[in-house]
Design a protein around this motif. Structure first.
Motif, PDB file in Angstrom:
ATOM      1  N   ALA A 190       0.881  -1.663  -0.066  1.00 61.33           N
ATOM      2  CA  ALA A 190      -0.064   0.402  -0.832  1.00 61.33           C
ATOM      3  C   ALA A 190       1.312   1.694   0.036  1.00 61.33           C
ATOM      4  O   ALA A 190       0.774   2.150  -0.550  1.00 61.33           O
ATOM      5  CB  ALA A 190      -1.050   0.120   1.145  1.00 61.33           C
ATOM      6  N   VAL A 191       1.400   1.406   0.959  1.00 61.93           N
ATOM      7  CA  VAL A 191       2.636   2.756   0.999  1.00 61.93           C
ATOM      8  C   VAL A 191       4.012   2.995  -0.508  1.00 61.93           C
ATOM      9  O   VAL A 191       3.993   3.876  -0.598  1.00 61.93           O
ATOM     10  CB  VAL A 191       3.406   2.933   1.458  1.00 61.93           C
ATOM     11  CG1 VAL A 191       2.759   2.138   3.183  1.00 61.93           C
ATOM     12  CG2 VAL A 191       4.805   1.726   2.082  1.00 61.93           C
ATOM     13  N   LEU A 192       3.722   1.970  -0.962  1.00 61.93           N
ATOM     14  CA  LEU A 192       4.294   1.779  -2.151  1.00 61.93           C
ATOM     15  C   LEU A 192       3.853   2.665  -3.546  1.00 61.93           C
ATOM     16  O   LEU A 192       4.169   3.337  -4.326  1.00 61.93           O
ATOM     17  CB  LEU A 192       4.914   0.674  -3.622  1.00 61.93           C
ATOM     18  CG  LEU A 192       6.139  -0.004  -2.453  1.00 61.93           C
ATOM     19  CD1 LEU A 192       6.256  -1.753  -3.013  1.00 61.93           C
ATOM     20  CD2 LEU A 192       7.515   0.580  -3.238  1.00 61.93           C
ATOM     21  N   HIS A 193       2.532   2.487  -3.153  1.00 62.71           N
ATOM     22  CA  HIS A 193       1.224   2.916  -3.892  1.00 62.71           C
ATOM     23  C   HIS A 193       0.918   4.310  -3.386  1.00 62.71           C
ATOM     24  O   HIS A 193       0.082   4.492  -4.355  1.00 62.71           O
ATOM     25  CB  HIS A 193       0.462   1.880  -4.204  1.00 62.71           C
ATOM     26  CG  HIS A 193       1.366   0.738  -5.694  1.00 62.71           C
ATOM     27  ND1 HIS A 193       0.827   0.654  -7.020  1.00 62.71           N
ATOM     28  CD2 HIS A 193       1.405  -0.388  -5.418  1.00 62.71           C
ATOM     29  CE1 HIS A 193       1.541  -0.313  -7.369  1.00 62.71           C
ATOM     30  NE2 HIS A 193       1.623  -0.846  -6.653  1.00 62.71           N
ATOM     31  N   GLU A 194       1.423   4.933  -2.802  1.00 58.34           N
ATOM     32  CA  GLU A 194       0.735   5.973  -2.102  1.00 58.34           C
ATOM     33  C   GLU A 194       1.532   7.098  -2.018  1.00 58.34           C
ATOM     34  O   GLU A 194       2.495   6.728  -0.876  1.00 58.34           O
ATOM     35  CB  GLU A 194       0.475   5.197  -0.581  1.00 58.34           C
ATOM     36  CG  GLU A 194      -0.463   7.035   0.332  1.00 58.34           C
ATOM     37  CD  GLU A 194      -1.873   7.507  -1.048  1.00 58.34           C
ATOM     38  OE1 GLU A 194      -1.223   8.828  -0.470  1.00 58.34           O
ATOM     39  OE2 GLU A 194      -2.114   7.548  -0.911  1.00 58.34           O
ATOM     40  N   PRO A 195       2.093   7.773  -2.718  1.00 60.06           N
ATOM     41  CA  PRO A 195       2.929   8.956  -2.293  1.00 60.06           C
ATOM     42  C   PRO A 195       2.715   9.716  -0.851  1.00 60.06           C
ATOM     43  O   PRO A 195       4.240  10.267  -0.736  1.00 60.06           O
ATOM     44  CB  PRO A 195       2.407  10.145  -3.384  1.00 60.06           C
ATOM     45  CG  PRO A 195       2.287   8.784  -4.339  1.00 60.06           C
ATOM     46  CD  PRO A 195       1.443   8.212  -3.704  1.00 60.06           C
ATOM     47  N   ALA A 196       1.967  10.018  -0.663  1.00 57.58           N
ATOM     48  CA  ALA A 196       1.711  10.753   0.795  1.00 57.58           C
ATOM     49  C   ALA A 196       2.199  10.313   1.483  1.00 57.58           C
ATOM     50  O   ALA A 196       3.011  10.763   2.897  1.00 57.58           O
ATOM     51  CB  ALA A 196      -0.080  11.019   1.221  1.00 57.58           C
ATOM     52  N   THR A 197       3.355   8.627   1.564  1.00 62.32           N
ATOM     53  CA  THR A 197       3.317   8.155   2.674  1.00 62.32           C
ATOM     54  C   THR A 197       5.219   8.503   2.663  1.00 62.32           C
ATOM     55  O   THR A 197       6.361   7.745   3.244  1.00 62.32           O
ATOM     56  CB  THR A 197       3.294   6.269   2.445  1.00 62.32           C
ATOM     57  OG1 THR A 197       3.718   6.007   1.412  1.00 62.32           O
ATOM     58  CG2 THR A 197       1.879   6.374   2.814  1.00 62.32           C
ATOM     59  N   ILE A 198       5.000   9.119   1.227  1.00 59.05           N
ATOM     60  CA  ILE A 198       6.762   9.554   1.827  1.00 59.05           C
ATOM     61  C   ILE A 198       7.581  10.314   2.733  1.00 59.05           C
ATOM     62  O   ILE A 198       6.429  10.990   2.427  1.00 59.05           O
ATOM     63  CB  ILE A 198       7.481  10.207  -0.255  1.00 59.05           C
ATOM     64  CG1 ILE A 198       7.358   8.981  -1.261  1.00 59.05           C
ATOM     65  CG2 ILE A 198       8.781  10.653   0.238  1.00 59.05           C
ATOM     66  CD1 ILE A 198       6.820   9.890  -2.200  1.00 59.05           C
ATOM     67  N   LYS A 199       8.641   9.811   3.384  1.00 59.33           N
ATOM     68  CA  LYS A 199       9.332  10.758   4.417  1.00 59.33           C
ATOM     69  C   LYS A 199       8.249  10.254   5.745  1.00 59.33           C
ATOM     70  O   LYS A 199       8.213  11.678   6.513  1.00 59.33           O
ATOM     71  CB  LYS A 199       9.156  12.164   4.260  1.00 59.33           C
ATOM     72  CG  LYS A 199      10.192  12.273   2.439  1.00 59.33           C
ATOM     73  CD  LYS A 199      11.867  11.731   3.272  1.00 59.33           C
ATOM     74  CE  LYS A 199      12.520  12.875   1.492  1.00 59.33           C
ATOM     75  NZ  LYS A 199      14.121  12.293   1.445  1.00 59.33           N
ATOM     76  N   ARG A 200       8.012   9.390   5.959  1.00 62.17           N
ATOM     77  CA  ARG A 200       6.878   9.095   6.937  1.00 62.17           C
ATOM     78  C   ARG A 200       7.339   7.796   7.561  1.00 62.17           C
ATOM     79  O   ARG A 200       8.246   7.045   6.518  1.00 62.17           O
ATOM     80  CB  ARG A 200       5.526   8.851   6.419  1.00 62.17           C
ATOM     81  CG  ARG A 200       4.816  10.194   5.742  1.00 62.17           C
ATOM     82  CD  ARG A 200       3.908  10.994   6.677  1.00 62.17           C
ATOM     83  NE  ARG A 200       3.570  10.761   7.642  1.00 62.17           N
ATOM     84  CZ  ARG A 200       2.213  10.148   7.124  1.00 62.17           C
ATOM     85  NH1 ARG A 200       1.760  10.834   6.117  1.00 62.17           N
ATOM     86  NH2 ARG A 200       1.793   9.916   8.191  1.00 62.17           N
TER      87      ARG A 200
END
Length: 216
Positions: A190-200
């Protein structure tokens, strides 16, 4: 809008989370290569139609970088497993992790997902039984945050179980958290496909929110 399919290299693909992760990535339609430690591990993945590559975390970053060339993302799920002594925890979970980050940068791969551990950033919450593992995770995560230019996400699952996946997690109220390995793998997808998780950094345990919604 859902992100486009990705070409993903999974380091530690023969581990309990890694095997589930490569399978889930393939099912989602991503192109995935399973990074393995021994050639005899390859048959498990070839039976699933998944390509493998031998990836030596004791090697040099420059050698690793050659293998990562052309990928969109790297997921680090490797670990010494605590079965070979503190020296291997240092060499795999810490130095091996850092070398894989350096290799990603050498190869020009920007996206990097680290499977870490809940409370890795807080020494006061480390259990004595696996304290060397927490030490390794602490410093590897710090390197990822502050010594790289990677578009990272750090996942911090609670105690891992072999329970059936629920497809649901919680990212708060994390005391005493446990989580199925399959749900950790699903969160990594899921995080791979969710740019909003970058630097999180995302702590998680079993919960009642669908994984993709919780990640968003």
């Amino acid at each position: 809008m859902e992100a486009l399919d990705m070409k993903v290299f999974v380091i530690g693909a023969h581990g309990n989370v890694g095997r589930l992760l490569v399978q889930q990535l393939k099912e989602k339609g991503d192109e995935v290569v399973a990074g393995i430690r021994k050639p005899e591990q390859a048959h498990e993945f070839s039976d699933m139609g998944i390509e493998t590559a031998e990836f030596d975390l004791l090697g040099r970053p420059e050698e690793m970088g050659v293998l990562l060339d052309g990928f969109d993302a790297v997921v680090f799920t490797a670990g010494s497993g605590g079965k070979t002594g503190d020296d291997m925890t240092l060499l795999i979970d810490l130095d091996g992790a850092v070398k894989s980050m350096q290799a990603a940068e050498i190869a020009g791969v920007k996206r990097y997902v680290m499977v870490s551990a809940m409370h890795a950033e807080d020494r006061n919450r480390w259990g004595d039984q696996i304290r060397p593992y927490y030490v390794a995770k602490f410093y590897a995560d710090e390197w990822l945050r502050h010594r790289t230019t990677l578009d990272y996400t750090i996942l911090e699952p609670g105690a891992l179980t072999f329970d059936e996946p629920t497809g649901q997690i919680s990212t708060d109220d994390l005391e005493g958290g446990r989580i199925a390995r399959a749900d950790v793998a699903a969160a990594a997808v899921a995080v791979l496909h969710e740019p909003a998780t970058i630097k999180r950094t995302i702590p998680m345990k079993a919960g009642d929110t669908p994984i993709e919604a919780a990640i968003r």
